[in-house]
Design a protein around this motif. Structure first.
Motif, PDB file in Angstrom:
ATOM      1  N   GLN A 163      -4.801   1.387   3.163  1.00  0.00           N
ATOM      2  CA  GLN A 163      -5.325   0.585   4.271  1.00  0.00           C
ATOM      3  C   GLN A 163      -4.236   0.309   5.307  1.00  0.00           C
ATOM      4  N   LEU A 164      -3.058  -0.040   4.822  1.00  0.00           N
ATOM      5  CA  LEU A 164      -1.951  -0.306   5.736  1.00  0.00           C
ATOM      6  C   LEU A 164      -1.688   0.906   6.626  1.00  0.00           C
ATOM      7  N   GLN A 165      -1.651   2.083   6.014  1.00  0.00           N
ATOM      8  CA  GLN A 165      -1.428   3.304   6.790  1.00  0.00           C
ATOM      9  C   GLN A 165      -2.518   3.496   7.842  1.00  0.00           C
ATOM     10  N   GLN A 166      -3.757   3.294   7.417  1.00  0.00           N
ATOM     11  CA  GLN A 166      -4.875   3.485   8.340  1.00  0.00           C
ATOM     12  C   GLN A 166      -4.838   2.500   9.501  1.00  0.00           C
ATOM     13  N   ASN A 167      -4.188   1.355   9.274  1.00  0.00           N
ATOM     14  CA  ASN A 167      -4.068   0.342  10.317  1.00  0.00           C
ATOM     15  C   ASN A 167      -2.794   0.496  11.144  1.00  0.00           C
ATOM     16  N   GLY A 168      -2.086   1.611  10.942  1.00  0.00           N
ATOM     17  CA  GLY A 168      -0.938   1.913  11.783  1.00  0.00           C
ATOM     18  C   GLY A 168       0.410   1.494  11.236  1.00  0.00           C
ATOM     19  N   HIS A 169       0.464   0.970  10.004  1.00  0.00           N
ATOM     20  CA  HIS A 169       1.741   0.594   9.399  1.00  0.00           C
ATOM     21  C   HIS A 169       2.425   1.836   8.817  1.00  0.00           C
ATOM     22  N   ILE A 170       3.730   1.813   8.787  1.00  0.00           N
ATOM     23  CA  ILE A 170       4.514   2.910   8.213  1.00  0.00           C
ATOM     24  C   ILE A 170       4.885   2.520   6.780  1.00  0.00           C
ATOM     25  N   VAL A 171       4.353   3.245   5.811  1.00  0.00           N
ATOM     26  CA  VAL A 171       4.579   2.949   4.398  1.00  0.00           C
ATOM     27  C   VAL A 171       5.564   3.969   3.840  1.00  0.00           C
ATOM     28  N   ASN A 202      -3.305 -11.458   4.344  1.00  0.00           N
ATOM     29  CA  ASN A 202      -4.193 -10.828   5.313  1.00  0.00           C
ATOM     30  C   ASN A 202      -3.655  -9.505   5.846  1.00  0.00           C
ATOM     31  N   LEU A 203      -2.928  -8.796   4.994  1.00  0.00           N
ATOM     32  CA  LEU A 203      -2.411  -7.491   5.360  1.00  0.00           C
ATOM     33  C   LEU A 203      -3.328  -6.360   4.903  1.00  0.00           C
ATOM     34  N   CYS A 204      -4.254  -6.704   4.026  1.00  0.00           N
ATOM     35  CA  CYS A 204      -5.268  -5.731   3.594  1.00  0.00           C
ATOM     36  C   CYS A 204      -6.552  -6.465   3.267  1.00  0.00           C
ATOM     37  N   LYS A 205      -7.612  -5.699   3.099  1.00  0.00           N
ATOM     38  CA  LYS A 205      -8.889  -6.264   2.674  1.00  0.00           C
ATOM     39  C   LYS A 205      -9.081  -6.026   1.192  1.00  0.00           C
ATOM     40  N   GLU A 206      -9.976  -6.768   0.591  1.00  0.00           N
ATOM     41  CA  GLU A 206     -10.217  -6.657  -0.852  1.00  0.00           C
ATOM     42  C   GLU A 206     -10.718  -5.254  -1.197  1.00  0.00           C
ATOM     43  N   VAL A 207     -10.225  -4.722  -2.313  1.00  0.00           N
ATOM     44  CA  VAL A 207     -10.658  -3.392  -2.779  1.00  0.00           C
ATOM     45  C   VAL A 207     -11.253  -3.519  -4.170  1.00  0.00           C
ATOM     46  N   ASP A 208     -12.005  -2.503  -4.547  1.00  0.00           N
ATOM     47  CA  ASP A 208     -12.627  -2.479  -5.887  1.00  0.00           C
ATOM     48  C   ASP A 208     -11.594  -2.079  -6.928  1.00  0.00           C
TER      49      ASP A 208
END
Length: 253
Positions: A23-31, A247-253
């Motif tokens: 999710q972080l990557q998809q939101n433009g963060h560099i992991v 609030n850096l990611c949303k809940e995942v399964d």
């Protein structure tokens, strides 16, 4: 990585954490991945981690930086003269030397049963056995068992970057560590806020230079002392929970 993203006791990773990192990557963060592991020590990781598309991989404790396509963009090697003196020291004292190169990982001689089994327990693979022959060595482990041996090897590698563990020294080229490599990436990418997670003694400087340094609950005392935040253990989805709570990611399964 080990003790932060990866549980060595069970050879497992948190799937929720890797979904959150995606999710972080998809939101433009560099992991990025920062580890003392060599390229070959990544081979038998759980697929969720092995296949993760890290933007950069910092390997060998900072001696090697790869981009997302696996291209080498930064490399530092231990001087040949120091390597030759270390080899002579190990041969003379019948001690084990592990050295890594850009593409390989080797024992200079046959290790003890304990070292072989411990290495396999950590990485689920072991280095090939190959005499050092003026290879470009990025990172070495020298196993010592007496104070005299420890003192002698420290004299030999004076000027190199050194991390001491219970039975061995991790030795890298001068001015080489995870923190310096991360600082390079911050400058290359013009990153304005950095988060670093770590657990071991070789993560301390990395946590110090981060805007937010985060120590694992299973981490060493030194990490916790310098961290801005201490979270849960590696086997508790701790990184995922931290990212979710902030609030850096949303809940995942």
């Amino acid at each position: 990585m080990d003790g932060t993203l990866y549980n060595n006791d069970y050879h497992e990773v948190s799937i929720k954490t890797f979904k959150a990192l995606k999710q972080l990557q998809q939101n433009g963060h560099i992991v990025c991945l920062a580890t003392s592991r060599t390229i070959r020590e990544l081979d038998n990781l759980p697929r969720a981690m092995f296949n993760f598309d890290f933007y950069y991989r910092i390997l060998d404790g900072g001696s090697l930086i790869l981009d997302k396509e696996g291209n080498t963009i930064d490399k530092k090697v231990i001087p040949e003269s120091i390597m030759e003196d270390v080899v002579k020291f190990c041969d003379r004292n019948h001690l084990t030397l592990r050295y890594s190169t850009e593409n390989g990982n080797y024992f200079h001689d046959v290790p003890t049963d304990y070292e072989y089994k411990f290495y396999h327990w950590l990485y689920l693979n072991t280095p090939d056995i190959k005499k050092y022959d003026k290879d470009d060595a990025l990172n070495i482990l020298v196993y010592t068992y007496t104070d005299e041996q420890a003192k002698e090897v420290l004299d030999i590698v004076k000027g190199c970057s050194i991390v001491r563990y219970k039975d061995c020294f991790e030795i890298k080229p001068e001015h080489t560590d995870k923190a310096l490599s991360i600082q390079k990436i911050i400058e290359w990418e013009k990153i304005d806020r950095s988060y670093c997670f770590g657990d071991g003694p070789n993560d301390v400087d990395m946590l110090k230079i981060a805007d937010v340094g985060i120590a694992m609950g299973n981490g060493c005392k030194a990490c916790k002392e310098v961290a801005d935040v201490v979270i849960g253990n590696v086997d508790e989805d701790a990184i995922y929970k931290y990212l979710l709570e902030n609030n850096l990611c949303k809940e995942v399964d």
